[in-house]
Design a protein around this motif. Structure first.
Motif, PDB file in Angstrom:
ATOM      1  N   MET A   1       0.816  -1.212   0.000  1.00  0.00           N
ATOM      2  CA  MET A   1       0.000   0.000   0.000  1.00  0.00           C
ATOM      3  C   MET A   1       0.851   1.264   0.000  1.00  0.00           C
ATOM      4  SD  MET A   1      -2.895  -1.007   2.829  1.00  0.00           S
ATOM      5  CE  MET A   1      -3.534   0.675   2.893  1.00  0.00           C
ATOM      6  N   LYS A   2       1.917   1.264   0.768  1.00  0.00           N
ATOM      7  CA  LYS A   2       2.696   2.483   0.986  1.00  0.00           C
ATOM      8  C   LYS A   2       3.938   2.593   0.118  1.00  0.00           C
ATOM      9  CE  LYS A   2      -0.261   3.550   4.065  1.00  0.00           C
ATOM     10  NZ  LYS A   2      -1.230   4.650   3.830  1.00  0.00           N
ATOM     11  N   LEU A   3       4.407   1.467  -0.419  1.00  0.00           N
ATOM     12  CA  LEU A   3       5.659   1.473  -1.164  1.00  0.00           C
ATOM     13  C   LEU A   3       5.470   1.208  -2.651  1.00  0.00           C
ATOM     14  CD1 LEU A   3       7.915  -0.510   1.350  1.00  0.00           C
ATOM     15  CD2 LEU A   3       7.566   1.953   1.188  1.00  0.00           C
ATOM     16  N   GLY A   4       4.221   1.111  -3.090  1.00  0.00           N
ATOM     17  CA  GLY A   4       3.977   0.859  -4.502  1.00  0.00           C
ATOM     18  C   GLY A   4       4.246  -0.560  -4.931  1.00  0.00           C
ATOM     19  N   VAL A   5       4.266  -1.497  -3.985  1.00  0.00           N
ATOM     20  CA  VAL A   5       4.495  -2.904  -4.315  1.00  0.00           C
ATOM     21  C   VAL A   5       3.191  -3.494  -4.861  1.00  0.00           C
ATOM     22  CG1 VAL A   5       5.106  -5.165  -3.364  1.00  0.00           C
ATOM     23  CG2 VAL A   5       6.249  -3.108  -2.515  1.00  0.00           C
ATOM     24  N   PRO A   6       3.221  -4.189  -5.986  1.00  0.00           N
ATOM     25  CA  PRO A   6       1.982  -4.787  -6.514  1.00  0.00           C
ATOM     26  C   PRO A   6       1.403  -5.823  -5.557  1.00  0.00           C
ATOM     27  CG  PRO A   6       3.911  -5.582  -7.728  1.00  0.00           C
ATOM     28  CD  PRO A   6       4.384  -4.459  -6.852  1.00  0.00           C
ATOM     29  N   ALA A   7       0.116  -6.084  -5.706  1.00  0.00           N
ATOM     30  CA  ALA A   7      -0.603  -6.968  -4.775  1.00  0.00           C
ATOM     31  C   ALA A   7       0.001  -8.361  -4.709  1.00  0.00           C
ATOM     32  CB  ALA A   7      -2.070  -7.040  -5.160  1.00  0.00           C
ATOM     33  N   ASP A   8       0.583  -8.819  -5.813  1.00  0.00           N
ATOM     34  CA  ASP A   8       1.160 -10.156  -5.822  1.00  0.00           C
ATOM     35  C   ASP A   8       2.669 -10.133  -5.540  1.00  0.00           C
ATOM     36  OD1 ASP A   8       1.928  -8.939  -8.146  1.00  0.00           O
ATOM     37  OD2 ASP A   8       1.513 -10.655  -9.448  1.00  0.00           O
ATOM     38  N   GLY A   9       3.185  -8.974  -5.136  1.00  0.00           N
ATOM     39  CA  GLY A   9       4.611  -8.852  -4.832  1.00  0.00           C
ATOM     40  C   GLY A   9       4.898  -9.035  -3.355  1.00  0.00           C
ATOM     41  N   ASP A  10       6.166  -8.796  -2.974  1.00  0.00           N
ATOM     42  CA  ASP A  10       6.528  -8.857  -1.560  1.00  0.00           C
ATOM     43  C   ASP A  10       7.468  -7.695  -1.248  1.00  0.00           C
ATOM     44  OD1 ASP A  10       9.073  -9.575  -2.472  1.00  0.00           O
ATOM     45  OD2 ASP A  10       8.780 -11.709  -2.080  1.00  0.00           O
ATOM     46  N   LEU A  11       8.097  -7.733  -0.084  1.00  0.00           N
ATOM     47  CA  LEU A  11       8.895  -6.595   0.387  1.00  0.00           C
ATOM     48  C   LEU A  11      10.389  -6.787   0.188  1.00  0.00           C
ATOM     49  CD1 LEU A  11       6.959  -5.620   3.653  1.00  0.00           C
ATOM     50  CD2 LEU A  11       6.868  -4.547   1.400  1.00  0.00           C
ATOM     51  N   ARG A  12      10.780  -7.616  -0.775  1.00  0.00           N
ATOM     52  CA  ARG A  12      12.209  -7.788  -1.039  1.00  0.00           C
ATOM     53  C   ARG A  12      12.833  -6.454  -1.443  1.00  0.00           C
ATOM     54  NH1 ARG A  12      13.483 -13.295  -1.546  1.00  0.00           N
ATOM     55  NH2 ARG A  12      11.582 -14.567  -1.464  1.00  0.00           N
ATOM     56  N   GLY A  13      13.975  -6.172  -0.829  1.00  0.00           N
ATOM     57  CA  GLY A  13      14.673  -4.924  -1.124  1.00  0.00           C
ATOM     58  C   GLY A  13      14.195  -3.745  -0.308  1.00  0.00           C
ATOM     59  N   HIS A  14      13.295  -3.994   0.657  1.00  0.00           N
ATOM     60  CA  HIS A  14      12.759  -2.907   1.487  1.00  0.00           C
ATOM     61  C   HIS A  14      13.111  -3.140   2.952  1.00  0.00           C
ATOM     62  CE1 HIS A  14      10.492  -1.193  -1.840  1.00  0.00           C
ATOM     63  NE2 HIS A  14      10.079  -2.418  -2.148  1.00  0.00           N
ATOM     64  N   LEU A  15      13.267  -2.027   3.691  1.00  0.00           N
ATOM     65  CA  LEU A  15      13.698  -2.066   5.094  1.00  0.00           C
ATOM     66  C   LEU A  15      12.557  -1.734   6.037  1.00  0.00           C
ATOM     67  CD1 LEU A  15      15.971  -2.273   7.235  1.00  0.00           C
ATOM     68  CD2 LEU A  15      16.414   0.172   6.843  1.00  0.00           C
ATOM     69  N   PHE A  16      12.393  -2.571   7.059  1.00  0.00           N
ATOM     70  CA  PHE A  16      11.439  -2.345   8.143  1.00  0.00           C
ATOM     71  C   PHE A  16      12.224  -2.275   9.452  1.00  0.00           C
ATOM     72  CE2 PHE A  16       8.924  -4.584  11.521  1.00  0.00           C
ATOM     73  CZ  PHE A  16       8.002  -3.576  11.755  1.00  0.00           C
ATOM     74  N   VAL A  17      11.958  -1.239  10.251  1.00  0.00           N
ATOM     75  CA  VAL A  17      12.635  -1.067  11.541  1.00  0.00           C
ATOM     76  C   VAL A  17      11.586  -0.948  12.641  1.00  0.00           C
ATOM     77  CG1 VAL A  17      14.122   0.443  12.929  1.00  0.00           C
ATOM     78  CG2 VAL A  17      14.674   0.018  10.524  1.00  0.00           C
TER      79      VAL A  17
END
Length: 438
Positions: free
Chosen positions: A1-17
Motif C-alpha cells: 500500500m505504501k511502497l507501490g508494491v503490486p498486490a502479488d509482490g513482496d517486500l524484497r529490497g525494502h527495510l522495516f525497523v
C-alpha cells in the motif's frame, strides 16, 4: 500500500525497523522475513534476543548500530529477506539514522507502552540491568527518564517521516505514551488525545479498511490432543476451505496457512492463527468439527484474538477507524460477549485491557470446543456469524466504505437465512445544511 508494491509482490529490497522482541513483539523479525523484507528490531533485554534467536525467529544478532545498517544494506542490495536483532535502545538506532541520513522505509514500535512506567519501555543511556535497578530504587527518576526518551523518540520519528518514512503505531499505546510524556504536538486536534494522533494507528490505516471492515480477523484453534500431526491436518483442511482467487486477503491467508509448517511458527501449544472473514471462519470451524466426528483428529478448541472485528472497543486501536463518535464506547464488545453467551459458546469472557492497557480497552472473547457433535455444529452456525458480523455492522453504520459494501453483499447472499443486517441510510450533507438553514 505504501511502497507501490503490486498486490502479488513482496517486500524484497525494502527495510522495516521496529523495537521489541518480547511475547507479542517477538513475531516481528519472523514476519519481516516471511514478507520478504529486511527487518532490524531493537531490543534492550539480551534474554529476549537469545530466546528469539534460539527459536529461529531472528537470524542475526548485532551489538553495533553501524553493523546493523551495514548488514541490512547487504541483504537489501541482494533483494533477500533477513532479520536482524540489534541489542540496544531503539532511540539510539533512530537518532543514528537521522544523523547519518539513512533511509528507513517502514517504521514502527512494539515496546510495552501500555505499561510504560512499569518497565515496558527502557530509558536511553542505561542498560537493561540498570533500568531494572532504577525502576526499583527510584521510580520517580525512572519516570523522568522514560518521558525524556519518549520525547527523543518522537523527534527522531518526526525527522524520518519528513524524509519519507512511513511510520505507524502498532497498537501498543506508543503515541498515547508520547502524548502523556508532554508532547502535545502529537495530538491531531492540538488539544487532547480524543481525535487521535498525527500518525496513524495501523488499524486506522491498514487493519481497519483492509481487514476488519470486510470481517477478516484472527481466527484461532488449538489441537487439544497436543499432537503435531493434528495441527498439520487442520492446516491442510483450512487451506482447502479458502478460495485464493476471491480477494487479495484470501490469497494472503491461503499462502500463510500453506507455508505455516515450513515457517516453523509453533513455539509451544499445537495452535494456529489464520485471518478469515465470517463465512470463512464458519466453513473452517464446521470442517474441523466434522474431522473430530470422523476421528481424524482429536478435540479442537476454537477462539480468536481480542484484536478483532467485533471483540474489542478501544479508541486507540481496534475501533480507531470508527469515526462516528462511538469509538469511545464499550457497547460492541459487551454485545459480542452477551450474544456469544446466548448462542452457547463453551467459554465466554468480558475483560478490561489487553494490548493498549487497562482502562483503554474492553474485550469480549470466546472459546468453542469442537467435540464432533451436531450440537456444536448448530452453535457454530449461530455464534460464529454473530461474533464477526456485529462488528462489520458497527463499522457500516459509521459509514466505512468497505464495511458498507460488505454488508450489502451479505444481505444479498444471506436473504434466505434470516441473518440480515440493518443498513444505514446515508443522508446528503447538502440537504442537511439546507434544512438547517431553513
Amino acid at each position: 500500500m505504501k511502497l507501490g508494491v503490486p498486490a502479488d509482490g513482496d517486500l524484497r529490497g525494502h527495510l522495516f525497523v521496529s523495537s521489541g522482541l518480547g511475547g507479542m513483539s517477538g513475531a516481528q523479525p519472523k514476519a519481516a522475513e516471511i514478507a520478504g523484507a529486511v527487518g532490524i528490531i531493537a531490543e534492550v533485554d539480551a534474554s529476549r534476543i537469545e530466546t528469539r534467536h534460539s527459536q529461529g525467529w531472528v537470524r542475526h544478532v548485532v551489538e553495533d548500530i553501524p553493523e546493523a545498517f551495514r548488514l541490512a544494506n547487504e541483504y537489501i542490495e541482494k533483494a533477500e529477506p533477513a532479520s536482524i536483532a540489534y541489542h540496544g535502545n531503539i532511540v539510539d538506532l533512530l537518532e543514528y539514522a537521522v544523523k547519518h541520513n539513512i533511509g528507513i522505509e517502514l517504521l514502527s514500535d512494539q515496546t510495552s507502552c501500555h505499561a510504560v512506567y512499569e518497565g515496558g519501555y527502557c530509558p536511553a543511556g542505561i542498560t537493561f540491568e540498570e533500568r531494572t535497578r532504577l525502576l526499583h530504587d527510584d521510580p520517580a527518576e525512572f519516570r523522568r527518564r522514560v518521558d525524556d526518551t519518549l520525547r527523543r523518540h518522537f523527534h527522531a520519528i518526526k525527522a524520518l517521516v519528513a524524509r519519507g518514512t512511513y511510520f505507524f503505531d502498532y497498537g501498543n499505546s506508543f503515541m498515547k505514551a508520547i502524548y502523556d510524556a508532554g508532547v502535545k504536538e502529537i495530538s491531531r486536534n492540538g488539544i487532547d488525545e480524543k481525535d487521535g494522533f498525527i500518525w496513524p494507528s495501523y488499524v486506522e490505516d491498514i487493519m481497519g479498511p483492509m481487514l476488519f471492515d470486510y470481517g477478516y480477523g484472527p481466527f484461532r484453534w488449538v489441537c487439544l490432543s497436543g499432537k503435531h500431526d493434528d495441527l498439520v491436518a487442520t492446516d491442510r483442511a483450512a487451506m482447502e476451505c479458502i478460495d485464493p482467487d476471491r480477494r487479495g486477503q484470501d490469497r494472503d491467508n491461503y499462502n500463510w496457512i500453506r507455508d505455516a509448517e515450513r515457517n516453523a511458527l509453533v513455539v509451544g501449544t499445537q495452535a494456529r492463527i489464520l485471518y478469515q472473514d465470517a463465512m470463512g471462519r464458519l466453513k473452517i470451524a464446521l470442517r474441523f468439527n466434522e474431522m473430530v466426528r470422523r476421528g481424524e483428529v482429536g478435540p479442537i478448541m476454537l477462539g480468536r484474538d481480542h484484536h478483532d472485528v467485533s471483540g474489542t472497543d478501544s479508541p486507540f486501536r481496534e475501533t480507531s477507524n470508527i469515526k462516528d463518535g462511538s469509538n469511545v464506547m464499550a457497547d460492541m464488545a459487551v454485545q459480542c460477549f452477551a450474544g456469544n453467551c446466548a448462542r452457547g459458546m463453551s467459554l465466554v469472557a468480558l475483560h478490561n485491557g489487553g494490548g493498549v492497557g487497562i482502562g483503554k480497552a474492553i474485550n469480549g472473547g470466546f472459546g468453542m470446543v469442537c467435540d464432533g457433535s451436531e450440537r456444536v455444529d448448530r452453535i457454530l452456525r449461530d455464534a460464529m456469524l454473530w461474533d464477526v458480523m456485529g462488528g462489520v455492522a458497527r463499522r457500516s453504520w459509521a459509514r466505512n466504505e468497505n464495511a458498507l459494501s460488505t454488508v450489502r453483499e451479505w444481505n444479498d447472499t444471506q436473504a434466505s437465512s434470516g441473518f440480515m443486517i440493518t443498513e444505514p441510510f446515508l443522508a446528503s450533507d447538502t440537504l442537511l445544511r439546507s434544512l438547517l438553514e431553513k
